[in-house]
Every structure is written in structure tokens, then in C-alpha cells.
Design a protein around this motif. Structure first.
Motif, PDB file in Angstrom:
ATOM      1  N   LEU A   1      -8.734   1.397  -1.745  1.00  0.00           N
ATOM      2  CA  LEU A   1      -8.563   2.775  -1.282  1.00  0.00           C
ATOM      3  C   LEU A   1      -9.063   2.915   0.148  1.00  0.00           C
ATOM      4  O   LEU A   1     -10.049   2.295   0.539  1.00  0.00           O
ATOM      5  CB  LEU A   1      -9.347   3.725  -2.197  1.00  0.00           C
TER       6      LEU A   1
ATOM      7  N   ARG B   1      -5.856  13.276  -6.456  1.00  0.00           N
ATOM      8  CA  ARG B   1      -4.971  12.394  -5.696  1.00  0.00           C
ATOM      9  C   ARG B   1      -5.723  11.167  -5.183  1.00  0.00           C
ATOM     10  O   ARG B   1      -5.208  10.048  -5.221  1.00  0.00           O
ATOM     11  CB  ARG B   1      -4.358  13.151  -4.515  1.00  0.00           C
TER      12      ARG B   1
ATOM     13  N   LEU C   1       0.825  -1.202   0.000  1.00  0.00           N
ATOM     14  CA  LEU C   1       0.000   0.000   0.000  1.00  0.00           C
ATOM     15  C   LEU C   1       0.865   1.260   0.000  1.00  0.00           C
ATOM     16  O   LEU C   1       1.882   1.332   0.686  1.00  0.00           O
ATOM     17  CB  LEU C   1      -0.903   0.028   1.232  1.00  0.00           C
ATOM     18  N   SER C   2       0.432   2.249  -0.764  1.00  0.00           N
ATOM     19  CA  SER C   2       1.067   3.565  -0.729  1.00  0.00           C
ATOM     20  C   SER C   2       0.245   4.477   0.168  1.00  0.00           C
ATOM     21  O   SER C   2      -0.959   4.287   0.327  1.00  0.00           O
ATOM     22  CB  SER C   2       1.153   4.160  -2.136  1.00  0.00           C
ATOM     23  N   GLU C   3       0.884   5.463   0.744  1.00  0.00           N
ATOM     24  CA  GLU C   3       0.183   6.402   1.624  1.00  0.00           C
ATOM     25  C   GLU C   3       0.650   7.821   1.340  1.00  0.00           C
ATOM     26  O   GLU C   3       1.784   8.045   0.921  1.00  0.00           O
ATOM     27  CB  GLU C   3       0.421   6.053   3.092  1.00  0.00           C
ATOM     28  N   GLU C   4      -0.251   8.768   1.563  1.00  0.00           N
ATOM     29  CA  GLU C   4       0.079  10.168   1.318  1.00  0.00           C
ATOM     30  C   GLU C   4      -0.711  11.063   2.265  1.00  0.00           C
ATOM     31  O   GLU C   4      -1.906  10.834   2.499  1.00  0.00           O
ATOM     32  CB  GLU C   4      -0.224  10.554  -0.127  1.00  0.00           C
TER      33      GLU C   4
ATOM     34  N   VAL D   1      -4.641   6.034   1.688  1.00  0.00           N
ATOM     35  CA  VAL D   1      -3.817   4.869   1.356  1.00  0.00           C
ATOM     36  C   VAL D   1      -4.468   4.159   0.175  1.00  0.00           C
ATOM     37  O   VAL D   1      -5.687   4.215  -0.007  1.00  0.00           O
ATOM     38  CB  VAL D   1      -3.671   3.897   2.547  1.00  0.00           C
ATOM     39  N   GLY D   2      -3.659   3.500  -0.635  1.00  0.00           N
ATOM     40  CA  GLY D   2      -4.193   2.778  -1.782  1.00  0.00           C
ATOM     41  C   GLY D   2      -3.108   2.001  -2.495  1.00  0.00           C
ATOM     42  O   GLY D   2      -1.916   2.269  -2.311  1.00  0.00           O
ATOM     43  N   ASP D   3      -3.534   1.041  -3.304  1.00  0.00           N
ATOM     44  CA  ASP D   3      -2.574   0.244  -4.074  1.00  0.00           C
ATOM     45  C   ASP D   3      -2.611   0.575  -5.558  1.00  0.00           C
ATOM     46  O   ASP D   3      -1.932  -0.065  -6.358  1.00  0.00           O
ATOM     47  CB  ASP D   3      -2.849  -1.250  -3.878  1.00  0.00           C
ATOM     48  N   ARG D   4      -3.436   1.576  -5.937  1.00  0.00           N
ATOM     49  CA  ARG D   4      -3.595   2.010  -7.332  1.00  0.00           C
ATOM     50  C   ARG D   4      -4.144   0.900  -8.225  1.00  0.00           C
ATOM     51  O   ARG D   4      -4.008   0.948  -9.447  1.00  0.00           O
ATOM     52  CB  ARG D   4      -2.262   2.540  -7.895  1.00  0.00           C
TER      53      ARG D   4
ATOM     54  N   GLU E   1      -6.297   8.820  -8.102  1.00  0.00           N
ATOM     55  CA  GLU E   1      -5.052   8.157  -8.494  1.00  0.00           C
ATOM     56  C   GLU E   1      -4.739   6.983  -7.580  1.00  0.00           C
ATOM     57  O   GLU E   1      -4.324   5.913  -8.037  1.00  0.00           O
ATOM     58  CB  GLU E   1      -3.898   9.159  -8.472  1.00  0.00           C
ATOM     59  N   PHE E   2      -4.935   7.165  -6.279  1.00  0.00           N
ATOM     60  CA  PHE E   2      -4.648   6.093  -5.327  1.00  0.00           C
ATOM     61  C   PHE E   2      -5.625   4.932  -5.487  1.00  0.00           C
ATOM     62  O   PHE E   2      -5.324   3.810  -5.087  1.00  0.00           O
ATOM     63  CB  PHE E   2      -4.687   6.637  -3.900  1.00  0.00           C
TER      64      PHE E   2
END
Length: 215
Positions: free
Chosen positions: A96, A173, A61-64, A89-92, A176-177
């Protein structure tokens, strides 16, 4: 000796955090290996209350951080100041989550928000609902959706491939996530409130799973 004991206690707390002991039924099933994917976890009848479940099933997972605000409250002992942090957070690839955390320290607020966002993880149904494109790729959303949070309302419509994310910075954003690459967006209300705008976008995208679409 005092500093050494503090360092040791921090190391021990870090170790205990790394060693996860589930306290919910879903967590036990994940740790035993009876539930192996996040899809199975979300479809189960058990609520997702532990962020470690997402760490185990969605490790990439990505986070921003979307927004950090300073909030104040008057108490009998004086003015208390905390930081309110909004994180996504999300994996694209369709998953989400969004979370809000408060703490006197920014770093602790971010950690709390990330944990809340992971427990709010959901699947976003993607597709191509634009009559101008009519392809079968998962680059947009399958149909028009509307999301609300506070005074903010956002309408998301499918867009043909190549249009991109025709939306403001925050909805862009969040989309995108979620793995959405093309979309039309229209907002109403006080869109300067970052959390409400992000939450409205999250609610709109989440509603794509409420209607079953044909494969």
C-alpha cells in the motif's frame, strides 16, 4: 512548423520517460537484476526514491483518486490556484502507498500524487487477530493498531471473517487496497479532511509491521 516541433518534443519527452535511467543505488541494483522483488527492495538499506522501481517490481498496482481540492495562494503577481490531489496505490495483497500532489492541472496533479504514492509503498502485515474467528487466513490485521495524522486519530481492530470493513468510506478504500477484508474502525478528530483520514489509516496499517508476529 511550431505545432510539429511541439509534438516532436512531447514524443521525445515521453520516450525519455519510458527509458528509465536510475539515479540511486537501489535503482541501479533493480535494473541490474540483483534485486528482483519489492520485498527485497524494502528490506534493503537503501531508501526508495524512484517510482520506476515500484513500476518494475510491482507492475500490477491499482490506483485511485481519493480527493481533489482547489487551493489558493496570494503572491505579488496575484492569486495562484492549484489542485491538490490525494491518491492511493496498492496490489490488494499487502502492499500500500499514499501520495499527495499539487499542480495547476488536475491530470498533472494526479500523476505527481501517483509517483509520490509509489515511493511511499510499504508492506501491511495481515492476519486474523480476532478471538471470535481464530482462523489462519489473512483477511484482517493481526492486532489492534492506532494511526494519527494532523488532528485525526483512527483505531483499527481485527474483525472475524464475514464482518466486512466496518469503517467510513476513506478508511474502507485504503484498507481494500491493502488487501484487508474485515476490520473494526473508530475515528476521532476532523475526519472531513480526506488526506489526514487516509494518512492516519495508512499509518495505522503500516504499524502492523513494527511488531513481529508468530507464523
Amino acid at each position: 512548423m511550431g505545432r510539429e516541433s511541439k509534438r516532436e518534443s512531447r514524443k521525445e519527452s515521453w520516450k525519455t520517460e519510458e527509458k528509465w535511467t536510475p539515479v540511486t543505488r537501489l535503482g541501479v541494483l533493480v535494473q541490474k537484476g540483483e534485486i528482483r522483488t519489492i520485498e527485497e527492495a524494502l528490506k534493503s538499506r537503501y531508501p526508495l526514491k524512484e517510482y520506476q522501481i515500484v513500476d518494475a517490481l510491482l507492475p500490477d498496482l491499482s490506483e485511485e483518486v481519493l480527493d481533489i481540492n482547489l487551493v489558493q495562494r496570494m503572491t505579488d503577481s496575484g492569486r495562484r490556484v492549484k489542485f491538490r490531489v490525494c491518491v492511493i496505490v496498492g496490489d490488494r495483497e499487502g502492499y500500500l502507498g499514499i501520495g499527495l500532489g499539487k499542480d495547476a492541472l488536475v491530470r498533472s496533479g494526479i500523476e505527481k500524487a501517483v509517483r509520490v504514492a509509489k515511493t511511499n509503498i510499504t508492506y501491511i502485515e495481515r492476519g486474523c487477530g480476532s478471538w471470535e474467528c481464530n482462523c489462519k487466513d489473512k483477511h484482517s490485521i493481526p492486532f489492534k493498531v492506532i494511526g494519527k495524522s494532523g488532528s485525526v486519530e483512527i483505531t483499527l481492530k481485527p474483525a472475524p471473517k464475514g464482518i466486512g470493513l466496518a469503517a467510513g468510506d476513506v478508511p474502507k478504500r485504503v484498507s481494500e487496497f491493502a488487501g484487508v477484508n474485515d476490520i473494526w474502525a473508530k475515528t476521532k478528530g476532523k475526519t472531513r479532511t480526506t488526506f489526514n483520514l487516509a494518512m492516519a489509516t495508512y499509518n495505522a496499517l503500516r504499524s502492523t509491521t513494527l511488531v513481529k508476529t508468530m507464523n
